[in-house]
Write an enzyme that holds these catalytic residues in place. Structure first.
Site, PDB file in Angstrom:
ATOM      1  N   PRO A  25       0.849  -1.188   0.000  1.00 48.09           N
ATOM      2  CA  PRO A  25       0.000   0.000   0.000  1.00 48.09           C
ATOM      3  C   PRO A  25       0.886   1.240   0.000  1.00 48.09           C
ATOM      4  CG  PRO A  25       0.172  -0.860   2.227  1.00 48.09           C
ATOM      5  CD  PRO A  25       0.951  -1.807   1.338  1.00 48.09           C
ATOM      6  N   GLU A  27       0.145   5.292   0.096  1.00 43.01           N
ATOM      7  CA  GLU A  27      -0.790   6.412   0.147  1.00 43.01           C
ATOM      8  C   GLU A  27      -0.342   7.512  -0.811  1.00 43.01           C
ATOM      9  OE1 GLU A  27      -4.065   8.705   1.374  1.00 43.01           O
ATOM     10  OE2 GLU A  27      -3.581   6.580   1.572  1.00 43.01           O
ATOM     11  N   GLN A  86      -6.745  -2.125   4.415  1.00 44.40           N
ATOM     12  CA  GLN A  86      -5.878  -1.691   5.506  1.00 44.40           C
ATOM     13  C   GLN A  86      -6.519  -0.567   6.317  1.00 44.40           C
ATOM     14  OE1 GLN A  86      -2.043   0.744   5.340  1.00 44.40           O
ATOM     15  NE2 GLN A  86      -1.203  -1.325   5.571  1.00 44.40           N
ATOM     16  N   CYS A 116       3.168   3.688   8.828  1.00 44.15           N
ATOM     17  CA  CYS A 116       3.168   4.948   8.091  1.00 44.15           C
ATOM     18  C   CYS A 116       4.068   5.973   8.786  1.00 44.15           C
ATOM     19  CB  CYS A 116       1.756   5.499   7.973  1.00 44.15           C
ATOM     20  SG  CYS A 116       1.686   7.078   7.066  1.00 44.15           S
ATOM     21  N   ASN A 217      10.053  -6.219   3.433  1.00 46.44           N
ATOM     22  CA  ASN A 217       9.660  -5.090   2.597  1.00 46.44           C
ATOM     23  C   ASN A 217      10.715  -3.997   2.713  1.00 46.44           C
ATOM     24  OD1 ASN A 217       7.556  -2.314   3.062  1.00 46.44           O
ATOM     25  ND2 ASN A 217       7.852  -3.251   1.064  1.00 46.44           N
ATOM     26  N   GLY A 218      10.910  -3.266   1.619  1.00 50.77           N
ATOM     27  CA  GLY A 218      11.777  -2.107   1.652  1.00 50.77           C
ATOM     28  C   GLY A 218      12.949  -2.183   0.692  1.00 50.77           C
ATOM     29  N   GLU A 219      13.002  -1.232  -0.258  1.00 45.45           N
ATOM     30  CA  GLU A 219      14.158  -1.037  -1.143  1.00 45.45           C
ATOM     31  C   GLU A 219      14.433  -2.236  -2.043  1.00 45.45           C
ATOM     32  OE1 GLU A 219      16.383   2.304  -2.108  1.00 45.45           O
ATOM     33  OE2 GLU A 219      14.875   2.063  -0.527  1.00 45.45           O
ATOM     34  N   ARG A 242       7.611   0.664  -4.331  1.00 49.19           N
ATOM     35  CA  ARG A 242       8.020   1.543  -5.424  1.00 49.19           C
ATOM     36  C   ARG A 242       8.748   0.784  -6.532  1.00 49.19           C
ATOM     37  NH1 ARG A 242      11.635   5.637  -2.550  1.00 49.19           N
ATOM     38  NH2 ARG A 242      12.070   3.758  -1.321  1.00 49.19           N
TER      39      ARG A 242
END
Length: 364
Positions: A25, A27, A86, A116, A217-219, A242
């Site tokens: 997700p 935002e 979510q 977040c 998760n991440g990068e 991303r």
């Protein structure tokens, strides 16, 4: 060069029965229109909606379906990919009531946002700031788990911490003990924001401490990133954010690096599909901005996206954008006589004939 750890064998591509790839997700970026287009590109097992902020009341159904219109389609995107709703907030009972309402609407499951980093959200006691209060995190998860039917999953997403990662195990255990069936860990703290690197190795102690699946998760921008993340974290499952928006073919490439790649002509088809989708719900003065936002990320993977971005950087009116798209023959999707969604990658104005066979790209 291949990397290995005490788990599935890894190489440049990842082949493991237990591997799942989730769409994160995001935002302000990854709304239902972009979810629809990216899941059509294939390789994604499940999505999570943007957060639905809960304060002091049970929200009306129209709020849920506005953020997550997939509720009207069996909690799935048009491509058939499940979408989990979510929620974000700090009031356990209010979150529980809203979770129950979402379950009644047919949500595939409920995800809880403890990650977040947005200052506005954190000031109102939402997102990553709650990681300073593991007891409250536990109360929220437990209340939602009690409110949701047993056959509906309850999961959560967290960061390593708020200011540091000193309480990461406390929070992970609070989430698991509260009844969550799955935990996504973004491998940075709130203070880290989105600055590289992501500390994938810090996920490993969390995975060892809890008895539920942990998703890293991440990068994760490339197939090699995915392999290194799995090696460092020990996780079989990944959540892509991303990186998948910048390269819609990334999930498929992680599964099969030798398979069909999403090249620029295919991306044109997806861009045309996206433009059509946002026309249904984005006001005209904001539509060009949404297209530019996606092109901005696509520049990381596709040199052609830089040219496209430069061409429309100063264009804001709908008619001019549509004229620009039409002049470049954006490939629009259509369904053949069997109902299969196809994208003509050769000629935008003349869909392929039945005998063209493999000349048309098919996204099942």
């Amino acid at each position: 060069m291949s990397t290995s750890f005490a788990g599935p064998a890894l190489g440049r591509g990842i082949v493991a029965d237990r591997m799942k790839l989730l769409l994160a997700p995001m935002e302000g970026l990854l709304d239902h229109s972009l979810r629809d287009v990216i899941t059509r590109a294939g390789g994604v097992d499940r999505c999570v909606s943007e957060f639905i902020r809960v304060t002091d009341r049970c929200l009306p159904d129209r709020v849920f379906t506005r953020v997550m219109p997939e509720l009207l389609n069996g909690s799935r995107t048009a491509a058939g990919t499940p979408v989990r709703a979510q929620l974000l907030g700090s009031d356990p009972m209010c979150l529980a009531d809203n979770a129950a309402a979402l379950a009644a609407l047919g949500a595939e499951g409920i995800d809880l946002n403890f990650g977040c980093p947005a200052p506005t959200v954190n000031r109102h006691r939402g997102g990553a700031v709650l990681l300073d209060e593991p007891e409250l995190v536990h109360m929220i998860v437990a209340a939602v788990r009690r409110a949701v039917p047993a056959d509906r999953p309850v999961s959560a997403k967290m960061r390593l911490g708020h200011r540091d990662d000193s309480r990461m195990l406390d929070n992970a255990l609070a989430i698991a003990d509260g009844g969550a069936c799955e935990l996504v860990v973004h491998a940075r703290t709130k203070l880290d924001g989105y600055r590289p690197p992501a500390h994938w190795d810090r996920i490993a102690p969390i995975r060892e401490a809890v008895a539920i699946p942990v998703i890293a998760n991440g990068e994760i921008w490339t197939v090699d990133d995915a392999a290194r993340c799995r090696a460092a974290s020990g996780c079989d499952m990944l959540m892509l954010g991303r990186g998948l928006v910048a390269d819609p073919g990334l999930a498929r490439a992680i599964r099969d690096p030798h398979g069909l790649r999403t090249d620029w002509p295919m991306l044109w088809s997806l861009l045309g599909q996206y433009w059509q989708r946002i026309a249904d719900h984005v006001t005209p003065r904001h539509r060009a901005g949404r297209l530019k936002q996606w092109l901005n990320l696509l520049r990381r993977r596709y040199p052609e996206a830089q040219t496209a971005f430069d061409a429309i950087r100063r264009i804001n009116d709908v008619a001019s954008v549509e004229a620009w798209l039409a002049a470049r023959a954006v490939r629009l999707p259509y369904r053949d006589r069997h109902g299969v969604l196809r994208f003509d990658i050769h000629c935008a104005r003349n869909p392929p004939k039945e005998e063209d066979g493999d000349d048309a790209l098919v996204f099942p």
